[in-house]
Design a protein around this motif. Structure first.
Motif, PDB file in Angstrom:
ATOM      1  N   PRO A 283       0.833  -1.198   0.000  1.00 41.18           N
ATOM      2  CA  PRO A 283       0.000   0.000   0.000  1.00 41.18           C
ATOM      3  C   PRO A 283       0.874   1.256   0.000  1.00 41.18           C
ATOM      4  O   PRO A 283       1.915   1.311   0.671  1.00 41.18           O
ATOM      5  N   LEU A 284       0.460   2.252  -0.755  1.00 45.20           N
ATOM      6  CA  LEU A 284       1.307   3.409  -1.031  1.00 45.20           C
ATOM      7  C   LEU A 284       1.232   4.466   0.067  1.00 45.20           C
ATOM      8  O   LEU A 284       0.144   4.959   0.402  1.00 45.20           O
ATOM      9  N   THR A 285       2.383   4.818   0.606  1.00 46.03           N
ATOM     10  CA  THR A 285       2.482   6.018   1.430  1.00 46.03           C
ATOM     11  C   THR A 285       2.305   7.210   0.502  1.00 46.03           C
ATOM     12  O   THR A 285       2.878   7.250  -0.593  1.00 46.03           O
ATOM     13  N   THR A 286       1.525   8.196   0.925  1.00 43.99           N
ATOM     14  CA  THR A 286       1.226   9.302   0.017  1.00 43.99           C
ATOM     15  C   THR A 286       0.875  10.563   0.788  1.00 43.99           C
ATOM     16  O   THR A 286       0.617  10.519   1.999  1.00 43.99           O
ATOM     17  N   VAL A 287       0.877  11.669   0.083  1.00 41.70           N
ATOM     18  CA  VAL A 287       0.403  12.937   0.637  1.00 41.70           C
ATOM     19  C   VAL A 287      -1.066  13.085   0.249  1.00 41.70           C
ATOM     20  O   VAL A 287      -1.403  13.071  -0.937  1.00 41.70           O
ATOM     21  N   HIS A 288      -1.899  13.185   1.245  1.00 38.61           N
ATOM     22  CA  HIS A 288      -3.339  13.274   0.997  1.00 38.61           C
ATOM     23  C   HIS A 288      -3.736  14.704   0.674  1.00 38.61           C
ATOM     24  O   HIS A 288      -3.416  15.636   1.404  1.00 38.61           O
ATOM     25  N   GLN A 289      -4.419  14.870  -0.458  1.00 39.13           N
ATOM     26  CA  GLN A 289      -5.141  16.112  -0.684  1.00 39.13           C
ATOM     27  C   GLN A 289      -6.625  15.746  -0.790  1.00 39.13           C
ATOM     28  O   GLN A 289      -6.983  14.702  -1.349  1.00 39.13           O
ATOM     29  N   PRO A 290      -7.509  16.572  -0.244  1.00 36.98           N
ATOM     30  CA  PRO A 290      -8.939  16.225  -0.189  1.00 36.98           C
ATOM     31  C   PRO A 290      -9.588  16.437  -1.556  1.00 36.98           C
ATOM     32  O   PRO A 290     -10.242  17.455  -1.792  1.00 36.98           O
ATOM     33  N   ILE A 291      -9.435  15.477  -2.441  1.00 31.93           N
ATOM     34  CA  ILE A 291      -9.833  15.671  -3.837  1.00 31.93           C
ATOM     35  C   ILE A 291     -11.332  15.900  -3.966  1.00 31.93           C
ATOM     36  O   ILE A 291     -11.773  16.811  -4.684  1.00 31.93           O
ATOM     37  N   GLN A 292     -12.138  15.085  -3.287  1.00 32.28           N
ATOM     38  CA  GLN A 292     -13.578  15.292  -3.385  1.00 32.28           C
ATOM     39  C   GLN A 292     -13.977  16.654  -2.826  1.00 32.28           C
ATOM     40  O   GLN A 292     -14.886  17.310  -3.355  1.00 32.28           O
ATOM     41  N   GLN A 293     -13.277  17.101  -1.795  1.00 35.88           N
ATOM     42  CA  GLN A 293     -13.570  18.426  -1.245  1.00 35.88           C
ATOM     43  C   GLN A 293     -13.210  19.535  -2.229  1.00 35.88           C
ATOM     44  O   GLN A 293     -13.813  20.613  -2.211  1.00 35.88           O
ATOM     45  N   LEU A 294     -12.204  19.289  -3.079  1.00 33.89           N
ATOM     46  CA  LEU A 294     -11.894  20.260  -4.131  1.00 33.89           C
ATOM     47  C   LEU A 294     -13.106  20.463  -5.032  1.00 33.89           C
ATOM     48  O   LEU A 294     -13.473  21.596  -5.374  1.00 33.89           O
ATOM     49  N   GLY A 295     -13.710  19.339  -5.444  1.00 32.54           N
ATOM     50  CA  GLY A 295     -14.894  19.435  -6.281  1.00 32.54           C
ATOM     51  C   GLY A 295     -16.044  20.113  -5.581  1.00 32.54           C
ATOM     52  O   GLY A 295     -16.741  20.957  -6.160  1.00 32.54           O
ATOM     53  N   ALA A 296     -16.249  19.762  -4.305  1.00 27.44           N
ATOM     54  CA  ALA A 296     -17.345  20.358  -3.543  1.00 27.44           C
ATOM     55  C   ALA A 296     -17.127  21.853  -3.329  1.00 27.44           C
ATOM     56  O   ALA A 296     -18.074  22.659  -3.430  1.00 27.44           O
ATOM     57  N   ALA A 297     -15.886  22.252  -3.031  1.00 30.37           N
ATOM     58  CA  ALA A 297     -15.594  23.668  -2.810  1.00 30.37           C
ATOM     59  C   ALA A 297     -15.796  24.483  -4.086  1.00 30.37           C
ATOM     60  O   ALA A 297     -16.286  25.614  -4.045  1.00 30.37           O
ATOM     61  N   ALA A 298     -15.415  23.908  -5.224  1.00 34.34           N
ATOM     62  CA  ALA A 298     -15.609  24.598  -6.496  1.00 34.34           C
ATOM     63  C   ALA A 298     -17.092  24.793  -6.783  1.00 34.34           C
ATOM     64  O   ALA A 298     -17.515  25.854  -7.252  1.00 34.34           O
ATOM     65  N   ILE A 299     -17.895  23.767  -6.495  1.00 29.84           N
ATOM     66  CA  ILE A 299     -19.337  23.878  -6.694  1.00 29.84           C
ATOM     67  C   ILE A 299     -19.929  24.940  -5.769  1.00 29.84           C
ATOM     68  O   ILE A 299     -20.806  25.718  -6.173  1.00 29.84           O
ATOM     69  N   ALA A 300     -19.455  25.001  -4.535  1.00 27.94           N
ATOM     70  CA  ALA A 300     -19.953  26.006  -3.597  1.00 27.94           C
ATOM     71  C   ALA A 300     -19.675  27.416  -4.111  1.00 27.94           C
ATOM     72  O   ALA A 300     -20.540  28.301  -4.037  1.00 27.94           O
ATOM     73  N   LEU A 301     -18.452  27.634  -4.632  1.00 31.38           N
ATOM     74  CA  LEU A 301     -18.127  28.936  -5.210  1.00 31.38           C
ATOM     75  C   LEU A 301     -19.028  29.256  -6.394  1.00 31.38           C
ATOM     76  O   LEU A 301     -19.567  30.362  -6.522  1.00 31.38           O
ATOM     77  N   LEU A 302     -19.197  28.270  -7.269  1.00 29.83           N
ATOM     78  CA  LEU A 302     -19.943  28.506  -8.497  1.00 29.83           C
ATOM     79  C   LEU A 302     -21.421  28.756  -8.224  1.00 29.83           C
ATOM     80  O   LEU A 302     -22.028  29.677  -8.794  1.00 29.83           O
ATOM     81  N   THR A 303     -22.041  27.945  -7.374  1.00 29.82           N
ATOM     82  CA  THR A 303     -23.464  28.143  -7.088  1.00 29.82           C
ATOM     83  C   THR A 303     -23.707  29.470  -6.373  1.00 29.82           C
ATOM     84  O   THR A 303     -24.746  30.100  -6.572  1.00 29.82           O
ATOM     85  N   ALA A 304     -22.747  29.911  -5.564  1.00 29.17           N
ATOM     86  CA  ALA A 304     -22.873  31.222  -4.931  1.00 29.17           C
ATOM     87  C   ALA A 304     -22.917  32.317  -5.993  1.00 29.17           C
ATOM     88  O   ALA A 304     -23.715  33.258  -5.906  1.00 29.17           O
ATOM     89  N   LEU A 305     -22.058  32.190  -6.997  1.00 24.52           N
ATOM     90  CA  LEU A 305     -22.053  33.166  -8.087  1.00 24.52           C
ATOM     91  C   LEU A 305     -23.357  33.107  -8.889  1.00 24.52           C
ATOM     92  O   LEU A 305     -23.936  34.141  -9.234  1.00 24.52           O
TER      93      LEU A 305
END
Length: 331
Positions: A283-305
């Motif tokens: 199993p791979l040691t890795t640096v976690h970035q919250p990928i699904q949260q990236l999508g959710a945050a982008a949607i939050a910005l867009l729907t606000a606009l």
């Protein structure tokens, strides 16, 4: 050409009248299918931005949000999951669109936004786009753009800090001869991850051997040969930091093909923490970035606009963290 493409340019190139082009753009009747196809091909090839015309005639919103990705792969799939989850019960639908990785050229997103906006979608999320200004008249949010903060609202992760964390992990395990397999040269995330790697090495007083820094383009296939070269060196590295999990997976496979044991002979660490990274061997040691949260945050910005709200922070950066698994060990 250097100048903005006009509807007259489209008509001239397609061999039709301006009125015919206008009908095609706005979906009106009375144009043969062959002519419509030819006009749309010219619009695509010239990069004509027709959305302003289309939007001027639009009387209602579609309540559809488009998300444009270069290709459907693990990273973009997680983005899509996050975006879809954020839109649940919102009244908006999601249209996923890929321009294809090859043959689209720089700025393909702008061309396709021109075709989709004003008729199919109210706004769009662009994933790792090459454009910094959409210029299409509809709200757009970019995830991991090719440059730093742009004229568009953006969402990304702490790529620099994540690379520092990953490099420090290898240094703490006693590794000093560390290779780095970089990502796409046109993306800011790739540059920041290499900068973070170099910064952590410098802070530890460990010189970076530039012969151990290679490009992997964020793709498994294109990472295999650089990794093979690194692991075949007479004085090979004791650890490989790959700029994303796909490249790290390539490192695991190449090491195995060369008869090297991971992590006993070489440690490997990735970046992203896609679901597949927990299923590699080891199993791979890795640096976690919250990928699904990236999508959710982008949607939050867009729907606000879209809903007329104010965006107080147009450039959102999410934290990264280390996920320790079985592919790294003390030297």
């Amino acid at each position: 050409m250097g100048q903005r493409v006009t509807i007259t340019d489209v008509a001239r190139t397609a061999g039709v009248s301006v009125a015919t082009v206008s009908k095609v753009i706005n979906g009106r009747y009375g144009v043969a299918q062959a002519t419509t196809t030819r006009v749309m091909e010219v619009i695509d090839s010239l990069g004509y931005e027709s959305s302003l015309v289309a939007r001027s005639l639009r009387s209602h919103r579609t309540h559809v949000i488009g998300i444009l990705v270069a290709e459907f792969e693990p990273f973009s799939a997680e983005i899509l999951k996050g975006a879809a989850g954020a839109l649940a019960d919102s009244g908006y639908e999601l249209l996923a669109y890929t321009g294809g990785l090859h043959g689209r050229g720089e700025g393909w997103e702008r061309r396709y936004l021109s075709r989709l906006s004003g008729t199919l979608i109210d706004g769009a999320v662009l994933v790792t786009p090459t454009v910094v200004e959409a210029g299409n008249g509809v709200p757009v949010v970019a995830i991991d753009p090719h440059t730093g903060p742009t004229g568009l609202p953006t969402v990304d992760s702490d790529n620099h800090g994540g690379a520092v964390i990953g490099t420090q992990h290898l240094l703490e395990l006693g590794h000093r001869r560390i290779a780095f397999v970089g990502g796409r040269a046109d993306l800011e995330s790739s540059r920041l991850r290499e900068q973070g790697f170099r910064a952590a090495m410098a802070d530890a007083g460990v010189p970076v051997d530039d012969d151990l820094v290679r490009a992997g383009d964020y793709r498994k296939e294109s990472s295999r040969e650089p990794v093979r070269e690194l692991l075949s060196l007479p004085d090979r590295p004791t650890a490989v930091f790959a700029a994303n999990d796909l490249s790290a997976t390539a490192a695991l496979e190449v090491a195995r093909e060369l008869g090297l044991r991971v992590p006993q002979d070489v440690s490997v660490i990735g970046f992203d923490d896609i679901p597949e990274s927990a299923q590699t061997e080891p199993p791979l040691t890795t640096v976690h970035q919250p990928i699904q949260q990236l999508g959710a945050a982008a949607i939050a910005l867009l729907t606000a606009l879209l809903d007329g709200g104010e965006v107080t922070e147009p450039h959102v950066r999410l934290p990264t963290s280390l996920v320790r698994r079985g592919s790294t060990a003390a030297l």
